[in-house]
Design a protein around this motif. Structure first.
Motif, PDB file in Angstrom:
ATOM      1  N   PRO A   1       0.380  -1.147  -0.058  1.00  0.00           N
ATOM      2  CA  PRO A   1      -0.075  -0.020   0.255  1.00  0.00           C
ATOM      3  C   PRO A   1       0.769   1.001  -0.297  1.00  0.00           C
ATOM      4  CG  PRO A   1      -0.727  -1.331   1.687  1.00  0.00           C
ATOM      5  CD  PRO A   1       1.032  -1.957   1.199  1.00  0.00           C
TER       6      PRO A   1
ATOM      7  N   PRO B   1      -6.081  -6.920  -4.632  1.00  0.00           N
ATOM      8  CA  PRO B   1      -6.749  -6.210  -5.883  1.00  0.00           C
ATOM      9  C   PRO B   1      -7.054  -4.574  -4.905  1.00  0.00           C
ATOM     10  CG  PRO B   1      -8.201  -7.734  -5.619  1.00  0.00           C
ATOM     11  CD  PRO B   1      -7.107  -8.593  -4.930  1.00  0.00           C
ATOM     12  N   GLU B   2      -7.552  -4.668  -3.830  1.00  0.00           N
ATOM     13  CA  GLU B   2      -7.029  -3.318  -3.326  1.00  0.00           C
ATOM     14  C   GLU B   2      -6.334  -2.073  -2.952  1.00  0.00           C
ATOM     15  OE1 GLU B   2      -6.085  -6.118   0.434  1.00  0.00           O
ATOM     16  OE2 GLU B   2      -6.767  -6.334  -1.042  1.00  0.00           O
ATOM     17  N   VAL B   3      -4.402  -3.169  -3.047  1.00  0.00           N
ATOM     18  CA  VAL B   3      -3.928  -2.187  -3.385  1.00  0.00           C
ATOM     19  C   VAL B   3      -3.699  -1.610  -4.127  1.00  0.00           C
ATOM     20  CG1 VAL B   3      -1.492  -2.670  -3.208  1.00  0.00           C
ATOM     21  CG2 VAL B   3      -2.489  -3.808  -0.927  1.00  0.00           C
TER      22      VAL B   3
ATOM     23  N   CYS C   1      -6.543  -1.191  -6.357  1.00  0.00           N
ATOM     24  CA  CYS C   1      -7.231   0.369  -7.152  1.00  0.00           C
ATOM     25  C   CYS C   1      -7.026   0.893  -6.322  1.00  0.00           C
ATOM     26  CB  CYS C   1      -8.515  -0.437  -6.524  1.00  0.00           C
ATOM     27  SG  CYS C   1      -9.671  -1.436  -7.006  1.00  0.00           S
ATOM     28  N   GLU C   2      -5.697   1.277  -5.036  1.00  0.00           N
ATOM     29  CA  GLU C   2      -5.327   2.049  -4.695  1.00  0.00           C
ATOM     30  C   GLU C   2      -4.122   3.139  -4.970  1.00  0.00           C
ATOM     31  OE1 GLU C   2      -2.676   2.280  -0.895  1.00  0.00           O
ATOM     32  OE2 GLU C   2      -3.845   4.313  -0.702  1.00  0.00           O
TER      33      GLU C   2
ATOM     34  N   GLU D   1     -10.755 -11.101  -9.931  1.00  0.00           N
ATOM     35  CA  GLU D   1     -10.630 -10.457  -8.494  1.00  0.00           C
ATOM     36  C   GLU D   1     -10.451  -9.174  -9.170  1.00  0.00           C
ATOM     37  OE1 GLU D   1      -8.327 -12.480  -5.650  1.00  0.00           O
ATOM     38  OE2 GLU D   1      -9.100 -14.452  -6.659  1.00  0.00           O
ATOM     39  N   TYR D   2      -9.317  -8.980  -9.797  1.00  0.00           N
ATOM     40  CA  TYR D   2      -8.701  -7.137  -9.749  1.00  0.00           C
ATOM     41  C   TYR D   2     -10.966  -6.608 -10.074  1.00  0.00           C
ATOM     42  CZ  TYR D   2      -4.124  -7.833  -9.347  1.00  0.00           C
ATOM     43  OH  TYR D   2      -2.937  -8.260  -8.435  1.00  0.00           O
TER      44      TYR D   2
ATOM     45  N   ALA E   1     -13.491  -5.849  -7.509  1.00  0.00           N
ATOM     46  CA  ALA E   1     -12.846  -5.517  -6.394  1.00  0.00           C
ATOM     47  C   ALA E   1     -12.830  -3.612  -7.348  1.00  0.00           C
ATOM     48  CB  ALA E   1     -11.630  -5.038  -6.272  1.00  0.00           C
TER      49      ALA E   1
END
Ligand code: SF4
Length: 279
Positions: free
Chosen positions: A152, A191-193, A195-196, A224-225, A228
């Motif tokens: 992150p 994926p959340e990383v 997306c950031e 999965e990406y 998200a």
């Protein structure tokens, strides 16, 4: 003044992804959270090439003398602690001086900066503002972070990048590690990383594939990406740090890309420069 442990600093042609063919300065930081020992190996087996090289360490006085590998991570010396003495810790002023020396006009023109690794978004995030704010770096207009997509952004670095990109271009080239790398899905596909990163710069996935199993893994990862919220492009790239491996599967990977409607990324540094260190 900040410091960075630098495995390599060189000028070449970007061989992969969005900036393929663009003259670029590569700043390879030391350290990675993965080992990727599964590349080029039968599924479930790990490469021992790196270990064999480490046993001969006394033979090598310089990073550029190290042998290339055909299995496992092809930039092993940029993170394996057994090779750490080949990577000096340099102040950002000294790094900028070296960059100016290797640029053909001794200043930024149309070249692009690639910050790579290892994993360049580990603790070094705190040093990059100092590097990029150096007066000699003000003409730089385009930067890419080549990352494995697991780290992150710190709030401070994210804020810095959002200001930096006001008149410049930031790219995150995310080489997410599929199971063929030997890494665990739960640690590699975050994926959340990614997306950031998309909130901060142009972001794409660059997935290394060799087999139909890799392709199936890539499809699952992309799903999965996308689920998200990731919207960027997907590249597939052939495995192969050495030419004989690369030429075995580059065409098959290009055909996989066409079947899926994804982009194909070459590894131009392999046919052009044999993937020697410093290319
Ligand atoms: S993430 Fe990249 S640098 Fe790190 S071990 Fe894997 S291939 Fe090598």
């Amino acid at each position: 003044m900040s410091k960075l442990k630098i495995a390599e600093l060189f000028y070449s042609i970007q061989g992969e992804g969005r900036y393929m063919g663009v003259p670029s300065v590569f700043l390879r930081t030391f350290g990675c959270n993965f080992t990727c020992s599964g590349f080029g190996m039968p599924r479930g087996e790990m490469s021992a090439e790196r270990d064999a090289i480490a046993e001969r360490m006394v033979e090598f006085r310089d990073y550029n003398e190290l042998p290339l590998v055909s299995t496992g991570c092809d930039s092993y010396a940029s993170w394996d602690p057994r090779f750490k003495d080949l990577s000096p810790m340099l102040e950002t002023d000294a790094i900028v001086d070296r960059i100016m020396q290797i640029l053909p006009h001794r200043r930024w023109e149309d070249e692009h900066l690639v910050i790579t690794g290892g994993e360049p978004l580990l603790g070094w995030q705190r040093a990059y503002p100092n590097l990029l704010d150096h007066p000699s770096m003000h003409r730089l207009k385009e930067i890419t972070f080549e990352t494995n997509g697991t780290q992150p952004l710190s709030p401070e670095f994210k804020e810095y990048l959002l200001k930096w990109r006001a008149q410049r271009e930031i790219t995150f080239s995310v080489s997410a590690k599929l199971p063929g790398s030997g890494e665990q899905w739960s640690e590699a596909i975050l994926p959340e990383v990614v997306c950031e990163y998309e909130q901060v710069g142009y972001t794409y996935l660059k997935l290394v594939v060799a087999t139909e199993q890799d392709l199936a893994d890539a499809e699952q990862a992309v799903l999965e990406y996308r689920t998200a919220g990731f919207t960027g492009p997907v590249y597939v790239m052939p495995v192969g740090g050495v030419e004989r491996v690369y030429t075995l599967n580059n065409r098959a990977v290009a055909e996989m890309a066409m079947r899926k409607g994804w982009r194909y990324s070459d590894r131009l540094q392999v046919p052009l420069f044999k993937n020697e260190w410093g290319t």
